[in-house]
Design an enzyme around this catalytic site. Structure first.
Site, short mmCIF file in Angstrom:
data_model
loop_
_atom_site.label_atom_id
_atom_site.label_comp_id
_atom_site.label_asym_id
_atom_site.label_seq_id
_atom_site.Cartn_x
_atom_site.Cartn_y
_atom_site.Cartn_z
N ASP A 84 80.28 27.91 33.57
CA ASP A 84 79.68 28.03 32.24
C ASP A 84 78.99 29.38 32.12
O ASP A 84 78.71 30.03 33.14
CB ASP A 84 78.67 26.90 31.98
CG ASP A 84 77.44 27.01 32.87
OD1 ASP A 84 77.61 27.19 34.09
OD2 ASP A 84 76.31 26.93 32.35
N GLU A 179 75.22 25.38 34.90
CA GLU A 179 74.17 26.04 35.69
C GLU A 179 73.18 26.70 34.77
O GLU A 179 71.97 26.68 35.01
CB GLU A 179 74.80 27.07 36.63
CG GLU A 179 73.84 27.64 37.67
CD GLU A 179 73.08 28.88 37.21
OE1 GLU A 179 72.15 29.29 37.92
OE2 GLU A 179 73.39 29.44 36.13
ZN LIG Z 1 74.88 32.44 37.42
#
Ligand SMILES: [Zn+2]
Length: 413
Positions: A84, A179
């Site tokens: 992501d 994340e």
């Molecule tokens: Zn990163």
């Protein structure tokens, strides 16, 4: 011919796909486009020839295995990155290639030159003399954070499959979502992943090796006032906004992000709202040292207790929630995972850059789940915005490091 033929082409393909995660979402992964990208990774990892490629249902991570090619009992090493990207425009990412950068010119991102990469503003550019840089066109982020890590891990796996003379134990690959919104590692499935030690490949410039992070807590302060007409307020009114300011004034003035660096922790007021009737303060609390971190939380609660005592009633309510801890606490019990990476860097003549992170990594959480996971450089610079760029040569070196780590582990077994 490049040593890793697919490294850069795959990276360029991947960054063009919008995989921005969604901080408002409560689903795993946070948006359908991450599921779509995960499915693509499953196909690509399978096509490379990896085994047991699957999406872990608990975490939405894509897991894959590269089988051992030695009979020795070798530590199972995992490599982890996230696919992501950060909270910045990610529509129609058009990577630009700057070949043989001279280390001093100003690089125009958009045709008009409204946005530029200028060594006077971004001095790290001077480190890339002679390199091929990949930049944005000024309208989006690049997504080197962390698709460079994804591409490097895949290139290393591909290289190892094509070079059976490099002996290695079983290698585990984990490519995850979310994340950037801080939740990706919450559901990481250590048992399904199956590694003994691991590395996130999610750091910045060449040589970065991080095994120390903050301890982190979120702190919410809810203040209840008593609103009466100001003309008749004497002895009756409790102005919640005033109490909020008194609360903040009770915290140490120096211990704010803008006054601290290195190993100094802080209380950071990141949001405040209020009127006479009620007020709300939102903080994060950070410190590398666990004891001082605990002291900071006690001090924070203590300021509230003092105010409540002075009022003779509970006007200030504090809610503290630990977010992650310094992975060093786990890693220093067995520094093998750090030493192995350090030696790999040194063997490749890369100067190890080891500093405590003023933040957390996915490894901060995963290490506390029982899988020691420091962070290795992936190459990106100026992450999370339009000035993001990465050097092809650094990406190649990051791939070299992954291969060196597994080869060293086999030799030491
Ligand atoms: Zn990163």
């Amino acid at each position: 011919m490049a040593k890793y033929a697919n490294l850069i082409p795959r990276f360029l393909d991947y960054v063009k796909v919008n995989t921005r995660s969604d901080p408002q979402s409560t689903t795993i992964p946070s948006t359908p486009r991450l599921t779509e990208f995960a499915n693509r990774l499953v196909q690509d990892l399978t096509a490379i020839g990896l085994n047991n490629v699957h999406i872990n249902p608990q975490s939405a991570y894509v897991y894959a295995t590269l089988p051992a090619n030695t009979a020795k009992a070798v530590t199972k090493i995992g490599f982890i990155s996230h696919f992501d990207t950060a909270d910045f425009n990610s529509e129609n990412i058009r990577p630009q290639i700057v070949e043989n950068y001279d280390g001093q010119s100003v690089i125009k991102l958009d045709a008009a030159g409204k946005y530029t990469l200028d060594p006077a503003v971004f001095p790290n550019l001077k480190n890339y003399r002679g390199d091929t840089l990949i930049t944005t066109d000024g309208t989006t982020l690049l997504g080197a954070d962390d698709k460079s890590g994804v591409a490097e891990i895949m290139a290393a796996a591909e290289y190892l499959l094509a070079h059976p003379e490099i002996k290695h134990g079983e290698i585990k690959i984990g490519l995850g979502p979310d994340e950037e919104i801080g939740t990706g590692a919450d559901h990481f499935d250590v048992a399904d992943f199956g590694a003994d030690i691991a590395y996130t490949v999610d750091g910045g410039p060449l040589g970065q090796l991080e095994y120390e992070t903050f301890n982190a807590a979120d702190a919410q302060v809810e203040i209840t006032g008593t609103n009466v007409h100001p003309a008749e307020a004497k002895g009756v009114m409790v102005n919640a906004s005033q109490v909020a300011m008194d609360f903040h004034a009770g915290l140490p003035v120096h211990d704010r992000p803008e006054n601290t660096e290195g190993r100094e922790g802080f209380f950071h007021l990141y949001s405040m709202t209020g009127d006479v009737d009620s007020a709300h303060l939102s903080y994060i609390i950070r410190d590398h040292d666990r004891q001082i971190f605990e002291d900071r939380k006690r001090l924070f609660q203590g300021v509230a207790d003092q105010l409540n005592q002075a009022f003779g009633q509970d006007r200030v309510q504090v809610t503290l929630k630990d977010q992650y801890y310094n992975m060093r606490e786990v890693l220093e019990k067995d520094m093998h995972v750090v030493e192995l990476a350090k030696q790999a860097l040194e063997d490749l003549d890369i100067q190890p850059l080891i500093f405590p992170v003023r933040g957390g990594t996915d490894g901060s959480k995963i290490s506390f789940m029982g899988l020691p996971t420091p962070n290795l450089f992936a190459g990106g610079e100026n992450m999370h915005g339009r000035f993001e760029y990465v050097s092809e040569q650094t990406m190649e070196k990051a791939t070299d490091v992954l291969i060196k780590i597994v080869a060293l582990a086999e030799q030491q077994a």
